[in-house]
Design an enzyme around this catalytic site. Structure first.
Site, PDB file in Angstrom:
ATOM      1  N   SER A  14       0.915  -1.224   0.044  1.00 51.84           N
ATOM      2  CA  SER A  14      -0.033  -0.066   0.061  1.00 51.84           C
ATOM      3  C   SER A  14       0.942   1.020  -0.153  1.00 51.84           C
ATOM      4  CB  SER A  14      -1.054   0.055   1.421  1.00 51.84           C
ATOM      5  OG  SER A  14      -0.081   0.115   2.448  1.00 51.84           O
ATOM      6  N   ASN A  90       7.793  -7.714   1.211  1.00 49.64           N
ATOM      7  CA  ASN A  90       8.268  -6.226   1.134  1.00 49.64           C
ATOM      8  C   ASN A  90       7.886  -5.754   2.674  1.00 49.64           C
ATOM      9  OD1 ASN A  90       8.874  -3.259   0.274  1.00 49.64           O
ATOM     10  ND2 ASN A  90       6.677  -3.555   0.710  1.00 49.64           N
ATOM     11  N   TYR A 155      16.833  -4.071  13.722  1.00 49.19           N
ATOM     12  CA  TYR A 155      16.328  -4.186  12.127  1.00 49.19           C
ATOM     13  C   TYR A 155      17.649  -5.032  11.469  1.00 49.19           C
ATOM     14  CZ  TYR A 155      15.416  -1.974   7.622  1.00 49.19           C
ATOM     15  OH  TYR A 155      14.761  -1.589   6.268  1.00 49.19           O
ATOM     16  N   ALA A 157      19.645  -7.303  12.703  1.00 48.74           N
ATOM     17  CA  ALA A 157      19.547  -8.636  12.608  1.00 48.74           C
ATOM     18  C   ALA A 157      18.189  -9.235  11.799  1.00 48.74           C
ATOM     19  CB  ALA A 157      19.257  -9.058  14.050  1.00 48.74           C
ATOM     20  N   ALA A 158      17.295  -8.726  11.789  1.00 49.84           N
ATOM     21  CA  ALA A 158      16.143  -9.160  11.051  1.00 49.84           C
ATOM     22  C   ALA A 158      16.580  -9.185   9.450  1.00 49.84           C
ATOM     23  CB  ALA A 158      14.805  -8.192  11.108  1.00 49.84           C
ATOM     24  N   LYS A 159      17.180  -8.214   8.921  1.00 46.35           N
ATOM     25  CA  LYS A 159      17.375  -7.969   7.630  1.00 46.35           C
ATOM     26  C   LYS A 159      18.562  -8.999   7.220  1.00 46.35           C
ATOM     27  CE  LYS A 159      14.244  -5.152   6.479  1.00 46.35           C
ATOM     28  NZ  LYS A 159      13.306  -5.477   5.412  1.00 46.35           N
ATOM     29  N   ILE A 188      16.053   4.859   0.767  1.00 47.46           N
ATOM     30  CA  ILE A 188      14.999   5.371  -0.258  1.00 47.46           C
ATOM     31  C   ILE A 188      14.035   6.093   0.166  1.00 47.46           C
ATOM     32  CG2 ILE A 188      13.240   4.081  -1.910  1.00 47.46           C
ATOM     33  CD1 ILE A 188      16.300   3.236  -2.218  1.00 47.46           C
TER      34      ILE A 188
HETATM   35  P1  NAD Z   1       6.811   1.937   4.121  1.00 48.29           P
HETATM   36  O1  NAD Z   1       6.500   2.252   5.791  1.00 48.29           O
HETATM   37  O2  NAD Z   1       6.429   3.124   3.311  1.00 48.29           O
HETATM   38  O3  NAD Z   1       5.652   0.797   3.978  1.00 48.29           O
HETATM   39  C1  NAD Z   1       5.757  -0.239   4.728  1.00 48.29           C
HETATM   40  C2  NAD Z   1       4.748  -1.108   4.122  1.00 48.29           C
HETATM   41  O4  NAD Z   1       4.418  -2.335   5.100  1.00 48.29           O
HETATM   42  C3  NAD Z   1       3.022  -0.535   4.432  1.00 48.29           C
HETATM   43  O5  NAD Z   1       2.454  -1.055   3.214  1.00 48.29           O
HETATM   44  C4  NAD Z   1       2.478  -1.254   5.693  1.00 48.29           C
HETATM   45  O6  NAD Z   1       1.120  -1.246   5.602  1.00 48.29           O
HETATM   46  C5  NAD Z   1       3.241  -2.509   5.446  1.00 48.29           C
HETATM   47  N1  NAD Z   1       3.189  -3.313   6.858  1.00 48.29           N
HETATM   48  C6  NAD Z   1       3.778  -2.957   7.926  1.00 48.29           C
HETATM   49  N2  NAD Z   1       4.035  -3.831   8.880  1.00 48.29           N
HETATM   50  C7  NAD Z   1       2.911  -4.800   8.317  1.00 48.29           C
HETATM   51  C8  NAD Z   1       2.504  -5.913   9.075  1.00 48.29           C
HETATM   52  N3  NAD Z   1       2.867  -6.507  10.097  1.00 48.29           N
HETATM   53  N4  NAD Z   1       1.809  -6.703   7.971  1.00 48.29           N
HETATM   54  C9  NAD Z   1       1.760  -6.432   6.794  1.00 48.29           C
HETATM   55  N5  NAD Z   1       2.015  -5.347   6.358  1.00 48.29           N
HETATM   56  C10 NAD Z   1       2.748  -4.483   6.968  1.00 48.29           C
HETATM   57  O7  NAD Z   1       8.141   1.527   4.142  1.00 48.29           O
HETATM   58  P2  NAD Z   1       9.163   1.149   3.092  1.00 48.29           P
HETATM   59  O8  NAD Z   1      10.217   2.181   2.995  1.00 48.29           O
HETATM   60  O9  NAD Z   1       8.303   1.356   1.670  1.00 48.29           O
HETATM   61  O10 NAD Z   1       9.735  -0.090   3.433  1.00 48.29           O
HETATM   62  C11 NAD Z   1       9.517  -1.098   2.508  1.00 48.29           C
HETATM   63  C12 NAD Z   1      10.344  -2.322   2.789  1.00 48.29           C
HETATM   64  O11 NAD Z   1      11.921  -1.885   2.388  1.00 48.29           O
HETATM   65  C13 NAD Z   1      10.608  -2.733   4.253  1.00 48.29           C
HETATM   66  O12 NAD Z   1      10.954  -4.175   4.432  1.00 48.29           O
HETATM   67  C14 NAD Z   1      11.905  -1.705   4.570  1.00 48.29           C
HETATM   68  O13 NAD Z   1      12.713  -2.529   5.633  1.00 48.29           O
HETATM   69  C15 NAD Z   1      12.676  -1.965   3.462  1.00 48.29           C
HETATM   70  N6  NAD Z   1      13.688  -0.997   3.057  1.00 48.29           N
HETATM   71  C16 NAD Z   1      13.494   0.332   2.996  1.00 48.29           C
HETATM   72  C17 NAD Z   1      14.567   1.219   3.067  1.00 48.29           C
HETATM   73  C18 NAD Z   1      14.000   2.848   2.864  1.00 48.29           C
HETATM   74  O14 NAD Z   1      15.222   3.414   2.907  1.00 48.29           O
HETATM   75  N7  NAD Z   1      12.996   3.100   2.687  1.00 48.29           N
HETATM   76  C19 NAD Z   1      15.971   0.739   2.971  1.00 48.29           C
HETATM   77  C20 NAD Z   1      16.146  -0.492   3.013  1.00 48.29           C
HETATM   78  C21 NAD Z   1      15.136  -1.422   3.286  1.00 48.29           C
END
Ligand code: NAD
Length: 247
Positions: A14, A90, A155, A157-159, A188
């Site tokens: 979303s 994701n 974070y 550890a999880a990743k 990002i």
């Molecule tokens: P965001 O907060 O914009 O989106 C997170 C999404 O995960 C949302 O749609 C939310 O509804 C969903 N979500 C959260 N908890 C949930 C749950 N328990 N069950 C189902 N859905 C759940 O974040 P983003 O920046 O788009 O991150 C997306 C992924 O990319 C994540 O795994 C994040 O760790 C990873 N990531 C992001 C970055 C960054 O800089 N933005 C960098 C590295 C990795």
């Protein structure tokens, strides 16, 4: 020969990166289901975008850290779309804190969603893909799972766990023609950055060799490729998409 149709499920579809991935897969010809926790308005706009591309969609609220909800979501999405060839894990959160102040909940919530969520979803999808002898799973990790980051023991550890999980699952599913890869984004531009202090964002931007923060589309393009026919010989790989932030 392209495998058609392709049906995809994107967790956390979303918002941010997941939203861009869902749209990119739909543009690439996939029917796309999304699950999420949070704002319905955001999910509705992703639904409209996928439908406007002429693709079928499935949208549900479900918590990936809850095994029952994750399994039900996978089965429901596959039933509604008629199959499941692509799973993008994701969904993720961060709860940054130095270890001497980190609460049990800050540790556990991140492990439960960012790591156990990937397990819950993949365990439910694997039998469907094994039966079809076809599939692509892409797990969103992070460069911070490869190098660690101050304030992110939970974070990181999880990743890092997601990377080990990806390689082990790639070995288990290869003979079923199911590829399993990870994408490790750098910083990002998404709502997850709202929780980051501005000075930390400035410092991180200075590390990025190409001189800018990444866009959700930068990550979506890598995921789209890993789910495409052109990537059928790639499995167990971790693709950094970070503008050179890690090196
Ligand atoms: P965001 O907060 O914009 O989106 C997170 C999404 O995960 C949302 O749609 C939310 O509804 C969903 N979500 C959260 N908890 C949930 C749950 N328990 N069950 C189902 N859905 C759940 O974040 P983003 O920046 O788009 O991150 C997306 C992924 O990319 C994540 O795994 C994040 O760790 C990873 N990531 C992001 C970055 C960054 O800089 N933005 C960098 C590295 C990795």
């Amino acid at each position: 020969m392209a495998h058609t149709p392709r049906r995809a499920l994107v967790t956390g579809g979303s918002s941010g990166i997941g939203r861009a991935i869902a749209q990119s897969l739909a543009r690439d010809g996939c029917d796309v289901g999304i699950l999420y926790l949070g704002d319905l308005t955001d999910a509705d706009s992703v639904r409209s975008c996928i439908e406007s591309l002429g693709r079928k969609t499935w949208v549900k609220v479900a918590d990936v850290s809850d095994a029952q909800q994750a399994t039900a979501a996978v089965e429901d999405c596959a039933g509604e779309l008629g199959g499941l060839e692509v799973l993008v894990n994701n969904a993720g959160i961060c709860r940054d804190q130095v270890i001497w102040n980190m609460t049990d909940a800050e540790w556990q919530d991140v492990i439960d969603i960012d790591l156990t969520g990937v397990f819950n979803m993949s365990r439910a999808a694997a039998p469907i893909m094994r039966a079809a002898k076809y599939g692509s799973i892409v797990n969103i990790s992070s460069i911070n799972g490869m190098r660690g980051k101050f304030g992110q023991t939970n974070y990181a550890a999880a990743k890092a766990g997601v990377i080990g999980f990806t390689k082990a699952l790639a070995k288990e599913l290869a003979r079923s023609t199911v590829t399993v890869n990870a994408v490790a984004p750098g910083m990002i531009h998404t709502p997850i950055l709202d929780a980051m202090p501005p000075e930390a964002i400035k410092k991180a931007t200075e590390e990025i060799l190409v001189g800018r923060i990444g866009t959700p589309e930068d990550i979506a393009e890598a995921v789209r490729f890993l789910c495409s026919e052109g990537a059928r010989f790639i499995t167990g790989e971790v693709l950094r998409v970070d503008g050179g932030q890690y090196i």
